[in-house]
Scaffold this motif. Structure first.
Motif, short mmCIF file in Angstrom:
data_model
loop_
_atom_site.label_atom_id
_atom_site.label_comp_id
_atom_site.label_asym_id
_atom_site.label_seq_id
_atom_site.Cartn_x
_atom_site.Cartn_y
_atom_site.Cartn_z
N ILE A 173 0.30 0.89 -2.75
CA ILE A 173 0.23 1.17 -1.33
C ILE A 173 -0.22 -0.08 -0.58
O ILE A 173 -1.11 -0.79 -1.03
CB ILE A 173 -0.77 2.31 -1.05
N ASP A 174 0.39 -0.36 0.54
CA ASP A 174 0.01 -1.49 1.37
C ASP A 174 -1.29 -1.17 2.11
O ASP A 174 -1.30 -0.40 3.07
CB ASP A 174 1.12 -1.81 2.37
N THR A 175 -2.39 -1.74 1.65
CA THR A 175 -3.68 -1.48 2.29
C THR A 175 -3.91 -2.38 3.51
O THR A 175 -4.95 -2.31 4.13
CB THR A 175 -4.83 -1.69 1.29
N GLN A 176 -2.93 -3.21 3.82
CA GLN A 176 -3.07 -4.10 4.97
C GLN A 176 -2.52 -3.50 6.27
O GLN A 176 -2.47 -4.16 7.29
CB GLN A 176 -2.35 -5.43 4.68
N ILE A 177 -2.05 -2.23 6.17
CA ILE A 177 -1.51 -1.59 7.36
C ILE A 177 -2.61 -1.47 8.42
O ILE A 177 -3.79 -1.35 8.10
CB ILE A 177 -0.93 -0.21 7.02
N SER A 178 -2.19 -1.48 9.68
CA SER A 178 -3.14 -1.48 10.78
C SER A 178 -3.99 -0.20 10.79
O SER A 178 -3.48 0.90 10.67
CB SER A 178 -2.38 -1.60 12.10
N MET A 179 -5.29 -0.39 10.93
CA MET A 179 -6.22 0.74 10.97
C MET A 179 -7.22 0.57 12.10
O MET A 179 -7.57 -0.55 12.46
CB MET A 179 -6.99 0.85 9.64
N SER A 180 -7.67 1.70 12.61
CA SER A 180 -8.74 1.67 13.60
C SER A 180 -10.05 1.42 12.86
O SER A 180 -10.12 1.48 11.63
CB SER A 180 -8.81 3.01 14.34
N LYS A 181 -11.12 1.15 13.61
CA LYS A 181 -12.42 0.89 13.02
C LYS A 181 -12.90 2.09 12.20
O LYS A 181 -13.41 1.94 11.09
CB LYS A 181 -13.44 0.58 14.12
N ILE B 136 -13.70 2.42 8.11
CA ILE B 136 -14.94 2.95 7.54
C ILE B 136 -14.62 4.06 6.54
O ILE B 136 -15.20 4.12 5.45
CB ILE B 136 -15.86 3.48 8.65
N ALA B 137 -13.68 4.93 6.92
CA ALA B 137 -13.31 6.03 6.02
C ALA B 137 -12.75 5.50 4.71
O ALA B 137 -13.08 6.01 3.63
CB ALA B 137 -12.28 6.94 6.70
N VAL B 138 -11.91 4.48 4.77
CA VAL B 138 -11.34 3.89 3.57
C VAL B 138 -12.43 3.27 2.71
O VAL B 138 -12.42 3.37 1.48
CB VAL B 138 -10.27 2.83 3.93
N GLN B 139 -13.40 2.63 3.36
CA GLN B 139 -14.51 2.03 2.61
C GLN B 139 -15.31 3.12 1.88
O GLN B 139 -15.72 2.93 0.72
CB GLN B 139 -15.43 1.26 3.57
N LEU B 140 -15.53 4.23 2.55
CA LEU B 140 -16.25 5.33 1.91
C LEU B 140 -15.44 5.91 0.75
O LEU B 140 -15.99 6.26 -0.30
CB LEU B 140 -16.55 6.43 2.93
N LEU B 141 -14.12 5.98 0.92
CA LEU B 141 -13.24 6.47 -0.15
C LEU B 141 -13.27 5.52 -1.34
O LEU B 141 -13.21 5.95 -2.50
CB LEU B 141 -11.82 6.64 0.36
N LYS B 142 -13.36 4.22 -1.07
CA LYS B 142 -13.48 3.24 -2.16
C LYS B 142 -14.77 3.46 -2.94
O LYS B 142 -14.79 3.36 -4.16
CB LYS B 142 -13.44 1.82 -1.59
N GLU B 143 -15.82 3.76 -2.20
CA GLU B 143 -17.11 4.03 -2.85
C GLU B 143 -17.01 5.27 -3.74
O GLU B 143 -17.52 5.29 -4.87
CB GLU B 143 -18.20 4.23 -1.80
#
Length: 248
Positions: A134-142, A146-153
């Protein structure tokens, strides 16, 4: 794309393929192929098994990570159905090797070629799932970031991560993080964490001989009754049945 390159239009979207790229289309997906030069060679492989579709691919890949599940759902959108995937030729040597074997068996028509091709197609599906990125460089809001960072955790530290720990780590109010997470992911932090733990448990159940009691502790769940209830709810079978299925 066996040799050269080509341009296609898939569901109204332009798709450019270079040598080694693989374009996987779901049943009923509308597409057209542009002009092919004398040095361009495009091979079509038709799956007769109707159970092999892109929903299956997504389910297989996301069964290991709630983060992947979130990202791929963002990519296809809530109101759309995933109808095609493009697998780039980079770092997919095993996929290319399997495709070469399929083409070789098909054109040489040797003894047992049909049987061998069916086996190779199963291998191909598994390799495509393993190699899809999956392309994780797609445009995201702030808030999405944060949600993606929490999912990584959750994906990395599922055994002992808590919302309280993450709030302290990233210097956010716990309730703020909880509300943000639910808004962006569509479920509570607790539910998603439990799902990740169940996914990891399923992998251990189907790929090892570890006792289920030990697996429950390994993934960070303390209550055995809770584990069995949630596992059956997610996988529709008991852990013991999951293990038996893999032994068939």
């Amino acid at each position: 794309m066996l040799r050269g390159s080509c341009d296609e239009v898939v569901e109204g979207q332009p798709v450019h393929l270079e040598q080694g790229d693989v374009l996987l289309l779901d049943v009923g997906c509308k597409h057209s192929v542009g002009y092919l030069g004398t040095n361009d060679l495009l091979i079509n492989i038709l799956f007769q098994d109707k159970e092999i579709n892109l929903d299956l691919l997504s389910d297989l890949r996301s069964s290991k990570s709630v983060l992947y599940d979130f990202l791929i759902n963002r990519k296809i959108g809530d109101d759309s159905k995933l109808q095609y995937l493009v697998f780039g030729h980079e770092s997919q040597s095993e996929v290319q090797e399997t495709l070469d074997r399929i083409i070789e068996e098909y054109f040489l028509e040797r003894d047992f070629s049909d049987t061998i091709i069916v086996s190779y197609l199963s291998i191909l599906i598994a390799q495509l799932v393993r190699n899809y990125k999956i392309d994780t460089q797609i445009s995201m809001s702030k808030s999405q970031e944060i949600a993606v960072q929490l999912l990584k955790e959750i994906n990395t530290n599922y055994k002992d991560v808590t919302l309280e720990k993450l709030a302290a780590k990233y210097d956010y109010n716990r309730n703020y993080l909880s509300n943000l997470f639910k808004r962006e992911v569509g479920d509570t932090f607790s539910n998603v964490l439990t799902k990740q733990r169940l996914m990891k448990a399923n992998i251990l159940i189907t790929s090892t001989n570890l006792p289920v009691s030990k697996i429950i502790k390994e993934v960070g769940i303390k209550n055995r009754t809770f584990f069995y209830k949630k596992y059956i709810s997610l996988y529709k079978v008991a852990p013991s049945s999951s293990r038996k299925e893999t032994l068939r």
